[in-house]
Design a protein around this motif. Sequence first.
Motif, short mmCIF file in Angstrom:
data_model
loop_
_atom_site.label_atom_id
_atom_site.label_comp_id
_atom_site.label_asym_id
_atom_site.label_seq_id
_atom_site.Cartn_x
_atom_site.Cartn_y
_atom_site.Cartn_z
N UNK A 53 0.85 -1.19 0.00
CA UNK A 53 0.00 0.00 0.00
C UNK A 53 0.88 1.24 0.00
N UNK A 54 0.50 2.25 -0.79
CA UNK A 54 1.29 3.46 -0.87
C UNK A 54 0.45 4.67 -0.48
N UNK A 55 1.14 5.70 0.03
CA UNK A 55 0.46 6.93 0.39
C UNK A 55 1.39 8.09 0.08
N UNK A 56 0.80 9.27 -0.07
CA UNK A 56 1.58 10.44 -0.44
C UNK A 56 1.27 11.59 0.51
N UNK A 57 2.28 12.42 0.79
CA UNK A 57 2.14 13.53 1.73
C UNK A 57 2.77 14.77 1.10
N UNK A 58 2.02 15.86 1.09
CA UNK A 58 2.53 17.10 0.52
C UNK A 58 3.21 17.94 1.59
N UNK A 59 4.44 18.32 1.32
CA UNK A 59 5.12 19.29 2.19
C UNK A 59 4.81 20.70 1.69
N UNK A 60 4.94 20.89 0.41
CA UNK A 60 4.50 22.11 -0.26
C UNK A 60 4.20 21.73 -1.70
N UNK A 61 4.00 22.72 -2.57
CA UNK A 61 3.60 22.39 -3.94
C UNK A 61 4.70 21.72 -4.75
N UNK A 62 5.93 21.84 -4.29
CA UNK A 62 7.06 21.25 -5.02
C UNK A 62 7.60 19.97 -4.39
N UNK A 63 7.45 19.84 -3.08
CA UNK A 63 8.06 18.73 -2.35
C UNK A 63 6.98 17.77 -1.85
N UNK A 64 7.12 16.50 -2.17
CA UNK A 64 6.20 15.48 -1.68
C UNK A 64 6.98 14.32 -1.08
N UNK A 65 6.36 13.64 -0.14
CA UNK A 65 6.91 12.40 0.41
C UNK A 65 5.99 11.28 -0.02
N UNK A 66 6.54 10.15 -0.36
CA UNK A 66 5.67 9.00 -0.54
C UNK A 66 6.20 7.80 0.24
N UNK A 67 5.24 7.08 0.78
CA UNK A 67 5.53 5.97 1.70
C UNK A 67 4.94 4.68 1.15
#
Length: 222
Positions: A90-104
């Motif tokens: 399972x994957x999920x995504x997290x926005x730090x700002x409009x340019x930077x994202x984290x995905x797990x």
Amino acid sequence: MKITKYIIFWLILIIGTFLILNYANNDIKLKRIYSTSTDNINYEISVIYFSNSYLDKIFKNQIIKEIDSFKKESAEFFKIAPHQTTLYISQDIFNYNQDIVSFKTDTYKNTGGAHGISHVDASIINLTEKKEINSSDLIIDIEKLSQLITSKIKENNLVEPRDIFAEGLDPEINNFNTFILNPNFVTFYFNPYQIAPYYYGTIEVNLLNSELEGIFNFDILK
């Protein structure tokens, strides 16, 4: 009969991989790609796909890597004795700002043995520059980070003191390279056996951005 089940096993994996590749360009936030259960296999993949081709490629590669690893391990055990194997992703995504994202990526697999194993992988991506941001780019004081996280684990009773594997918290960059960024805090993940016995599972430690001043280089995220 054993040969037939073995063939079915591999067909399931091949079909699952094919479906992953062919959902690649859909602008979907979360979609269950494939799910099945037989006498020999439980197989389920839930994955995020975006129209952003760069991010999509990273996601696909991570999933394919996990499937390939699962196939190899399962084949080895299957030769010894046919048994039920399990793979959940399972994957999920997290926005730090409009340019930077984290995905797990959360993975659980059981290809044989006393119990299955789960683990978390995480990546920080700069969408504008189309590159991954490494933990070594962000962490500028590993000694203080090690001390801070060790303190948090003890303060919040996340692991009994007698159960802590101290070497997993040593001030080395590889011990702290699994984390995601949120606008106000950072979540660190420690997989089973890194800092504690298996039965603790994956351990999460949340730190406010304010606590990480002088430890993290937040300037590169602007």
